[in-house]
Design an enzyme around this catalytic site. Sequence first.
Site, short mmCIF file in Angstrom:
data_model
loop_
_atom_site.label_atom_id
_atom_site.label_comp_id
_atom_site.label_asym_id
_atom_site.label_seq_id
_atom_site.Cartn_x
_atom_site.Cartn_y
_atom_site.Cartn_z
CB SER A 124 -0.59 6.47 -47.24
OG SER A 124 -0.87 5.38 -48.08
CE1 TYR A 149 2.83 3.42 -46.95
CE2 TYR A 149 4.70 4.67 -46.12
CZ TYR A 149 3.53 4.60 -46.87
OH TYR A 149 3.08 5.72 -47.52
CE LYS A 153 3.32 7.80 -44.80
NZ LYS A 153 4.05 9.08 -44.81
C1 WQD Z 1 -0.59 -1.42 -57.69
C2 WQD Z 1 -1.26 -2.61 -58.36
C3 WQD Z 1 -0.52 -4.73 -57.53
C4 WQD Z 1 3.59 -4.33 -59.04
C5 WQD Z 1 1.55 1.09 -52.75
C6 WQD Z 1 1.67 1.30 -51.29
C7 WQD Z 1 0.88 2.50 -50.86
C8 WQD Z 1 1.22 3.70 -51.70
C9 WQD Z 1 1.17 3.40 -53.18
C10 WQD Z 1 2.62 5.14 -50.41
C11 WQD Z 1 -1.63 -3.71 -57.38
C12 WQD Z 1 -0.13 -4.57 -58.99
C13 WQD Z 1 2.28 -4.10 -58.71
C14 WQD Z 1 3.91 -5.36 -59.96
C15 WQD Z 1 1.58 -5.85 -60.19
N1 WQD Z 1 2.50 4.18 -51.35
N2 WQD Z 1 1.29 -4.85 -59.28
N3 WQD Z 1 2.88 -6.09 -60.50
O1 WQD Z 1 0.29 -1.66 -53.53
O2 WQD Z 1 -1.56 -0.15 -54.49
O3 WQD Z 1 0.21 0.83 -53.06
O4 WQD Z 1 1.98 2.25 -53.43
O5 WQD Z 1 1.76 5.66 -49.77
O6 WQD Z 1 1.20 2.73 -49.52
O7 WQD Z 1 1.11 0.17 -50.66
O8 WQD Z 1 0.79 0.05 -55.33
O9 WQD Z 1 2.06 -0.02 -57.41
O10 WQD Z 1 2.62 -1.70 -55.59
O11 WQD Z 1 0.49 -1.93 -56.89
O12 WQD Z 1 0.66 -6.53 -60.70
O13 WQD Z 1 5.11 -5.62 -60.30
O14 WQD Z 1 -0.33 -3.20 -59.27
O15 WQD Z 1 -0.97 -6.05 -57.27
O16 WQD Z 1 -2.86 -4.28 -57.82
P1 WQD Z 1 -0.14 -0.34 -54.08
P2 WQD Z 1 1.59 -0.91 -56.31
#
Ligand code: WQD
Length: 336
Positions: A124, A149, A153
């Site tokens: 990741s 998590y 990785k």
């Molecule tokens: C994306 C953006 C949030 C939800 C995660 C894991 C990573 C990988 C991918 C496995 C950010 C914003 C989110 C919401 C929001 N998984 N957001 N409102 O955190 O980049 O990565 O998923 O490998 O390990 O950490 O993804 O989709 O949670 O967030 O504003 O309800 O959307 O702040 O900027 P993230 P995400």
Amino acid sequence: MRILVTGGLGFIGSHTVVELLENNYEVVVIDNLYNSNLSVIDKIHKITGKEFSFYENDVCDEDALETIFSENKIDAVIHFAGYKAVGESVQKPIMYYENNLVSTLHLCKKMIEHNCFNLIFSSSATVYGNPEVLPITEECVVGGTTNPYGTTKLMIERILKDICISDNRFHVIALRYFNPIGAHESGLIGEVPNGIPNNLMPYIVRVASGELEILSVFGNDYDTPDGTGVRDYIHVVDLARGHLKALEKINDLQGIHYYNLGTGVGYSVLDLVRAFEEVNGVSVPYKIVERREGDIASCYADPTKALQELGWKAEKTLEDMMRDSYQFILEEKNRE
Ligand code: WQD
């Protein structure tokens, strides 16, 4: 070639099994259904018209692994199985370290016992922590992970590197995923998170479908074009195809090699909301709230190395991701 896919009924695993079957690989899946469902087997069959072997077991279970490797001549393993919810990992670190590390150690032991040395690992972009430079290349410093998590990785990449140092028969490819979203164009398989989604895309589609009321945008005061978080969203089918490209090259690569699987393009939260509304002709109401603990401002890949060495490049567009995500959730609701 016969490929063992751990976690092969999960979101990325199932899309990869589809691509493997469609490219005439024989497939064996082990999945404990913690984050997946038996119905995915039939959906994969509907998409491909092909069968595969399935073992409902836990990768931590050495006896189960012995049965699988004894009953099947495995040429390579694609290792997806593992817990992956960032927030849950903060609440339950022991569960995450035990499951994700022990499953990998048991898998590697069994591979050696059965003379199987080709391993593709589902890593990741979180291993980069808060990136110092953008776009992120594989030479960027890893570490500074902000949750258990992501740290599992990082640890597994280190474990696999040490195994390769100890045994030169191993060929390992660690694929560092950026933000996988979207669904298969058939609408049969996609992302089905347990409970209320933590990730952005599953949340957007549930607001658009009326299941959830409003999207909370976690902060608009980041140092980004519109102040909201920027990420490198990649279509899950492009991601799946990256695993096949890795399989084609793995025998040529001794030791461990790392590849970013991203598009190289960063989109903000509001970019996604706007694109989703335009492509699907729906409204996604949102409100700006405070930042989410542990979030970083921007993260997107330099995917050059994967193109140069694996011959892989993401091809699907943001519009494809928006359309396929929504189609899947609508078809899921019709199937209920
Ligand atoms: C994306 C953006 C949030 C939800 C995660 C894991 C990573 C990988 C991918 C496995 C950010 C914003 C989110 C919401 C929001 N998984 N957001 N409102 O955190 O980049 O990565 O998923 O490998 O390990 O950490 O993804 O989709 O949670 O967030 O504003 O309800 O959307 O702040 O900027 P993230 P995400």
